[in-house]
Design a protein around this motif. Structure first.
Motif, PDB file in Angstrom:
ATOM      1  N   ALA A   1       0.826  -1.209   0.000  1.00 26.36           N
ATOM      2  CA  ALA A   1       0.000   0.000   0.000  1.00 26.36           C
ATOM      3  C   ALA A   1       0.855   1.252   0.000  1.00 26.36           C
ATOM      4  O   ALA A   1       0.523   2.260  -0.643  1.00 26.36           O
ATOM      5  N   SER A   2       2.000   1.201   0.697  1.00 20.98           N
ATOM      6  CA  SER A   2       2.868   2.378   0.785  1.00 20.98           C
ATOM      7  C   SER A   2       3.577   2.691  -0.525  1.00 20.98           C
ATOM      8  O   SER A   2       4.059   3.807  -0.731  1.00 20.98           O
ATOM      9  N   SER A   3       3.658   1.708  -1.435  1.00 19.93           N
ATOM     10  CA  SER A   3       4.370   1.920  -2.700  1.00 19.93           C
ATOM     11  C   SER A   3       3.474   2.492  -3.786  1.00 19.93           C
ATOM     12  O   SER A   3       3.953   2.830  -4.874  1.00 19.93           O
ATOM     13  N   ASN A   4       2.186   2.583  -3.510  1.00 16.73           N
ATOM     14  CA  ASN A   4       1.242   3.073  -4.514  1.00 16.73           C
ATOM     15  C   ASN A   4       0.925   4.542  -4.283  1.00 16.73           C
ATOM     16  O   ASN A   4       0.993   5.039  -3.158  1.00 16.73           O
TER      17      ASN A   4
ATOM     18  N   THR B   1      -9.606  -0.672  -4.259  1.00 16.63           N
ATOM     19  CA  THR B   1     -10.227   0.469  -3.574  1.00 16.63           C
ATOM     20  C   THR B   1      -9.764   1.791  -4.172  1.00 16.63           C
ATOM     21  O   THR B   1     -10.562   2.717  -4.383  1.00 16.63           O
ATOM     22  N   PHE B   2      -8.456   1.866  -4.489  1.00 19.68           N
ATOM     23  CA  PHE B   2      -7.891   3.075  -5.094  1.00 19.68           C
ATOM     24  C   PHE B   2      -8.583   3.380  -6.422  1.00 19.68           C
ATOM     25  O   PHE B   2      -8.980   4.520  -6.684  1.00 19.68           O
ATOM     26  N   PHE B   3      -8.750   2.358  -7.261  1.00 16.84           N
ATOM     27  CA  PHE B   3      -9.395   2.572  -8.548  1.00 16.84           C
ATOM     28  C   PHE B   3     -10.856   3.000  -8.379  1.00 16.84           C
ATOM     29  O   PHE B   3     -11.372   3.806  -9.155  1.00 16.84           O
ATOM     30  N   LYS B   4     -11.510   2.472  -7.371  1.00 18.99           N
ATOM     31  CA  LYS B   4     -12.893   2.884  -7.127  1.00 18.99           C
ATOM     32  C   LYS B   4     -12.955   4.363  -6.743  1.00 18.99           C
ATOM     33  O   LYS B   4     -13.884   5.079  -7.141  1.00 18.99           O
TER      34      LYS B   4
END
Length: 372
Positions: free
Chosen positions: A231-234, A269-272
């Motif tokens: 998660a931290s790399s995105n 979740t990010f894409f949503k």
């Protein structure tokens, strides 16, 4: 912001007969010494030989497989040609443009590098993006021209960007089934903290992908692999929205396909979260967890993505090879433009060394027809 000194508009030069006698093509272009080609790789059309003697591939490919080519664009209708002529006339009249997007920003003369960007195909991409609304296309083109100045696109150097790519978190390698150059994004190789230079890194790589597009190719394939990422790399939602704004507003009609694989829950979740900001046409080009060999020949695809290419990222080898190849292509592109008379609305097919001749300008209204 670019520091390039303003250049006076050149007098028209008519070199069409000389230009049409040139038989320049991508296949005839000599690749830099540190770039894979058919001689150094042991294969054809830039495809490396896959045997134990050569070892892992460490350099970019210069060309696509012979049978992987873009589909030709349909001829313009009479109405579309009229709209194009109107747009060409409008942008050809630009003498000074704002230096920033701020209200009442100072202006300065348009320079050769900016005029070169305003090709026939560039104008047509903005017309398609605005559904052939000429005033909207003029507005968006100007906004992008100003953005390129303000963001400093022309000043993003390989040395400045190099620290961002030290681990190979972005790699340009190979071409898909339609001859689109492939840009791999590897979040699991993230090596820097979130900063503006991370976004500049993507812009720099987009410009390099465009350098490597063959004549007639206008789009790229984006391959994003979230395997082993955290998660931290995105990127944050804010950064994601910034990148989308840049891609959709300043690189319209450039995404041919986005192949996204190994999505963990937090990326879903990010894409949503950013989905409402993604243009419907862009969404239609996004493919999730499909076999990449359905879209990219195995002979052009990295083993880590299911292909045949045993590639290892060695920054000291790959980075100078990529930039040498792109600098050579930029040089040839600009030289063709200068020989053709430095016209706004020049043909990208001609500029990239294709069979199509230079644009023939006729009349006093900026009308243009492409010579065959």
């Amino acid at each position: 912001m670019s520091t390039e000194v303003a250049e006076p508009a050149p007098a028209p030069v008519d070199n069409r007969e000389q230009i049409l006698n040139e038989k320049s093509s991508v296949a005839e272009t000599t690749a830099p010494e540190n770039t894979i080609d058919s001689k150094t790789a042991g294969g054809e059309d830039g495809i490396p030989a896959l045997d134990e003697s050569t070892g892992p591939v460490k350099k970019p490919l210069a060309r696509s497989a012979p049978n992987c080519k873009p589909a030709p664009r349909a001829e313009l209708t009479a109405e579309q040609q009229t709209k194009y002529n109107e747009l060409l006339s409008a942008v050809s009249s630009w003498t000074d443009i704002p230096d920033t997007s701020a209200r009442n920003a100072p202006t300065s003369p348009i320079i050769d590098r900016e005029r070169l960007w305003l090709t026939r195909e560039c104008l047509l991409r903005y017309l398609r993006a605005t559904k052939w609304n000429t005033p909207a296309a003029v507005k968006r083109l100007l906004e992008t021209a100003v953005w390129r100045r303000e963001y400093g696109v022309y000043g993003l150097t390989a040395d400045y960007i190099a620290p961002e790519n030290g681990t190979g978190k972005q790699v340009i390698f190979g071409f898909d089934n339609e001859g689109r150059p492939c840009l791999y994004l590897n979040p699991n190789k993230q090596n820097t903290k979130q900063s503006e230079r991370q976004v500049q890194h993507l812009v720099f790589m987009l410009e390099r992908v465009i350098d490597l597009m063959a004549p007639g190719q206008e789009t790229l394939a984006l391959l994003i692999n979230f395997k082993d990422s955290s998660a931290s790399s995105n990127p944050s939602v804010g950064t994601g929205k910034q990148v989308l704004n840049i891609l959709q507003n300043h690189y319209p009609e450039r995404l041919g396909r986005a192949l996204i694989s190994h999505l963990p829950w937090y990326v879903t979740t990010f894409f949503k979260l950013i989905s409402p900001f993604i243009d419907p046409i862009t969404k239609s080009k996004m493919k999730f967890n499909e076999p990449l060999t359905d879209h990219v020949p195995a002979s052009q695809l990295l083993k880590t993505s299911g292909g045949d290419i045993d590639f290892i990222y060695d920054h000291d080898v790959y980075w100078p090879a990529l930039n040498a190849l792109c600098e050579q292509k930029q040089k040839e592109y600009r030289e063709r433009w200068e020989r053709a008379g430095k016209k706004i609305g020049e043909s990208e097919i001609y500029l990239k060394g294709g069979d199509e001749g230079s644009v023939e300008t006729g009349g006093n209204d900026g009308d243009a027809a492409v010579q065959k």
